[in-house]
Each structure stands twice: as structure tokens, then as C-alpha cells.
Design a protein around this motif. Structure first.
Motif, mmCIF file in Angstrom:
data_model
loop_
_atom_site.group_PDB
_atom_site.id
_atom_site.type_symbol
_atom_site.label_atom_id
_atom_site.label_comp_id
_atom_site.label_asym_id
_atom_site.label_seq_id
_atom_site.Cartn_x
_atom_site.Cartn_y
_atom_site.Cartn_z
ATOM 1 N N SER A 66 0.977 -1.034 0.132
ATOM 2 C CA SER A 66 -0.468 0.027 0.304
ATOM 3 C C SER A 66 1.149 1.575 0.311
ATOM 4 O O SER A 66 2.144 1.144 0.462
ATOM 5 C CB SER A 66 -1.228 0.090 1.000
ATOM 6 O OG SER A 66 -0.220 0.499 2.427
ATOM 7 N N LEU A 67 0.215 2.698 -0.407
ATOM 8 C CA LEU A 67 0.946 3.664 -0.249
ATOM 9 C C LEU A 67 1.616 4.319 1.016
ATOM 10 O O LEU A 67 2.206 5.164 1.136
ATOM 11 C CB LEU A 67 0.199 4.513 -1.471
ATOM 12 C CG LEU A 67 0.000 4.193 -2.720
ATOM 13 C CD1 LEU A 67 -0.713 5.653 -2.992
ATOM 14 C CD2 LEU A 67 1.486 4.197 -3.239
ATOM 15 N N SER A 68 0.908 3.774 1.940
ATOM 16 C CA SER A 68 0.450 4.101 3.277
ATOM 17 C C SER A 68 2.200 3.585 4.016
ATOM 18 O O SER A 68 2.696 4.110 4.313
ATOM 19 C CB SER A 68 -0.590 3.623 3.934
ATOM 20 O OG SER A 68 -0.873 2.749 4.170
ATOM 21 N N ASN A 69 2.007 2.114 3.552
ATOM 22 C CA ASN A 69 3.404 1.538 3.440
ATOM 23 C C ASN A 69 4.922 2.442 3.387
ATOM 24 O O ASN A 69 5.842 2.116 3.994
ATOM 25 C CB ASN A 69 3.420 0.228 3.274
ATOM 26 C CG ASN A 69 2.345 -0.410 4.525
ATOM 27 O OD1 ASN A 69 2.596 -0.366 5.889
ATOM 28 N ND2 ASN A 69 1.452 -2.228 4.158
ATOM 29 N N VAL A 70 4.430 2.375 1.844
ATOM 30 C CA VAL A 70 5.304 3.309 0.846
ATOM 31 C C VAL A 70 6.502 3.981 2.083
ATOM 32 O O VAL A 70 6.656 4.500 1.892
ATOM 33 C CB VAL A 70 5.005 3.678 -0.020
ATOM 34 C CG1 VAL A 70 6.316 4.553 -1.029
ATOM 35 C CG2 VAL A 70 4.916 2.657 -0.883
ATOM 36 N N GLU A 71 4.766 5.342 2.633
ATOM 37 C CA GLU A 71 4.790 5.658 3.363
ATOM 38 C C GLU A 71 6.062 5.690 4.701
ATOM 39 O O GLU A 71 6.579 6.656 4.951
ATOM 40 C CB GLU A 71 4.237 7.508 3.866
ATOM 41 C CG GLU A 71 3.339 7.632 2.132
ATOM 42 C CD GLU A 71 1.602 8.129 3.144
ATOM 43 O OE1 GLU A 71 1.457 8.207 4.116
ATOM 44 O OE2 GLU A 71 1.615 8.534 1.366
#
Length: 301
Positions: A66-71
């Protein structure tokens, strides 16, 4: 000077430049503990028997990071002073947000690489200039040239398997063909199963005799330079095993560890150092079971 001599001199200079880039890559990219591999997906359009991630590919749960995990990864890397990022999979270009993710890491000041099979070539070409390096896995398909990419360095990565190289002369021919096109990187297959053990090239000792620049990576892995090309010698025992030198990995569930799987992380917590190191020296489940059996047998005597 004749035209043919001019061409040969140009080719020689080009090959030397690629060799220099290869040595620089070894020291600046692989030669750092400030590194994270980010697993973007467990999806892959191939099903290679020698793949270290094969048993985890094409599962339906948590298919894409997920993009939140990328962040989360970006914040962790900033805190830990991590410099280099490798986007991996599965096949990372299958991630629907691959371009956005690459830009997220790059815009935050990281040096970014991606590993790809190049089956989705148009998507890969869009990454030119967004990522610093593109590692192309060779499976017998047509490979790109550095000239096709204006801003990203390309590296052709090839496993030393018998179906590619029956003799060291086959390896020399491959190097002669491709070293004008891109930087070359060879790897002895990680011994994840019996196939890898059986299909690993038989001329590795000859490579050791004809190589120079033995380079020990921060995690103890040995690399050699043969015929102007880097070879990652996963078949050789690590010079040392020191867990805090292992690079970080972000898994699909967002967990960050020094290991790709929970199973390997559990092994790292074994108190008996000799047993732990023996188990970490191989990824082959059968070999690991044999090591545990031998250890238990010796304890019962």
C-alpha cells in the motif's frame, strides 16, 4: 587509423567505462548497510523454479504494497539514514502505482533501483530518469541497450545456470556479446531447492582462478570481478555473519526486518550461534532440515 581500428578502440573504451560503472555499483550500491529492499508485490507473470520468492508469489492476500506502507518505509529510512532503495517483487512493474512509488522514494532523496524481468517494457521505459538503476533479469529474452535509456543506468543480471552456460567459454561469449550493451552482473543461484543445486554451473572454480577484485560486502557476501564483470558468489560461505549488517526489507504487510520471511527471522533468534549461522547459510529447506537433524543428533549423544 583505419575505420575498423577506430571501431575497436571505441568498443574497448566503452567496455572499460561499463566495467568502471560496475565496480562503482558494487561499492556504492551493494557495498552499503544503509539499504532497504522494498517488496512491492508477490505477483509475477513468470513462475521460475529457481526464484527465491517463488513459494510466495501469486498469493491473493496482500498482493500489492500500500502507499501508506510506502510512506512508512520512507519515514523509517530517513530515521535510520538509509541511502539506497531497491524495488523488488514478484515483478514490481505489475504494481498499479509503480511510477508513483518510484517518484515518492526518489523525491525524498533516495538512490532508487528496480529489479524487473522486462516483460512489460513500455512501463519500464517510463521509469527512465525516475530510478537511478534498472536491473534486468536475463531469461534468454532480448535485452535492452544502455543507449535505449537516457538517464537510468541499466544492468543485465544473469544467473549462472547450466541451461545458459554449459562451459566457461559460453560465459565468455555471453560477456563479449552483451558488455557493449550494458553493465553485466552475474549471480550464483541462491540454493533454494534441489534444482538450483543441480543446475548451478560447474566452472565456478575456474572463475575464482581467473578473477580479481575479491570484494566482501558489508553482510559478508563475496563478489568477484571476472572478465570485467561482477559475480555475486552466493555459493561461497560468507566471510562473516553479523546480523546487524544485513540490509532491511519491507514486506507486503508493511513489516520491516532484516529478513524476507518470518521463518528466517525466527532462525536469526536462535541462541546457539553455530546452529543459527549454519541455517542462515542456506535457503534450501531440505538442507536446513538436515542441519537441524544433525544438530539434534549431536546433542543427544
Amino acid at each position: 587509423m583505419s575505420t575498423s581500428e577506430t571501431i575497436r578502440n571505441h568498443e574497448a573504451t566503452h567496455a572499460q567505462n561499463l566495467k568502471a560503472k560496475g565496480e562503482s555499483m558494487a561499492t556504492n550500491f551493494f557495498g552499503t548497510t544503509n539499504h532497504m529492499n522494498v517488496i512491492l508485490t508477490n505477483q509475477c507473470n513468470r513462475n521460475c523454479i529457481f526464484c527465491i520468492a517463488r513459494k510466495n508469489t501469486n498469493k491473493t492476500k496482500n498482493s500489492f504494497l500500500s502507499l501508506s506502507n510506502v510512506e512508512k518505509a520512507i519515514e523509517f529510512c530517513k530515521k535510520e539514514d538509509i541511502k539506497t532503495i531497491a524495488l523488488t517483487g514478484g515483478e514490481p512493474t505489475l504494481h498499479p502505482n509503480i511510477l508513483e512509488i518510484a517518484k515518492m522514494f526518489r523525491s525524498n532523496g533516495f538512490e532508487v533501483a528496480i529489479y524487473t524481468n522486462y516483460d512489460f517494457s513500455e512501463k519500464v521505459k517510463k521509469l527512465d530518469g525516475i530510478v537511478n538503476r534498472i536491473f534486468f533479469s536475463y531469461y534468454g529474452q532480448e535485452m535492452p541497450r544502455q543507449a535505449n535509456f537516457e538517464n537510468s543506468q541499466i544492468i543485465i543480471t544473469t544467473l549462472l545456470l547450466k541451461n545458459y552456460f554449459k562451459t566457461i567459454a559460453d560465459l565468455d561469449d555471453f560477456i563479449y556479446k552483451y558488455r557493449q550493451m550494458a553493465c553485466l552482473l552475474f549471480t550464483v543461484p541462491v540454493n533454494v531447492n534441489d534444482y538450483c543445486e543441480e543446475q548451478t554451473c560447474e566452472f565456478l572454480e575456474e572463475i575464482s582462478k581467473g578473477s580479481y577484485l575479491p570484494l566482501i560486502l558489508p553482510d559478508g557476501t563475496i563478489m568477484q570481478l571476472y572478465n570485467g564483470c561482477l559475480i555475486k558468489r552466493t555459493d561461497l560461505p560468507k566471510a562473516f555473519i553479523q546480523l546487524d549488517t544485513y540490509s532491511y526489507k519491507m514486506r507486503l504487510d508493511g513489516e520491516i526486518s532484516h529478513f524476507y520471511t518470518q521463518g528466517t527471522e525466527d532462525i536469526s533468534k536462535i541462541q546457539d550461534v553455530d546452529l543459527r549461522n549454519a541455517l542462515l547459510s542456506t535457503h534450501n529447506p531440505k538442507t536446513r532440515r538436515a542441519i537441524i537433524h544433525e544438530f539434534n543428533s549431536s546433542k543427544s549423544k
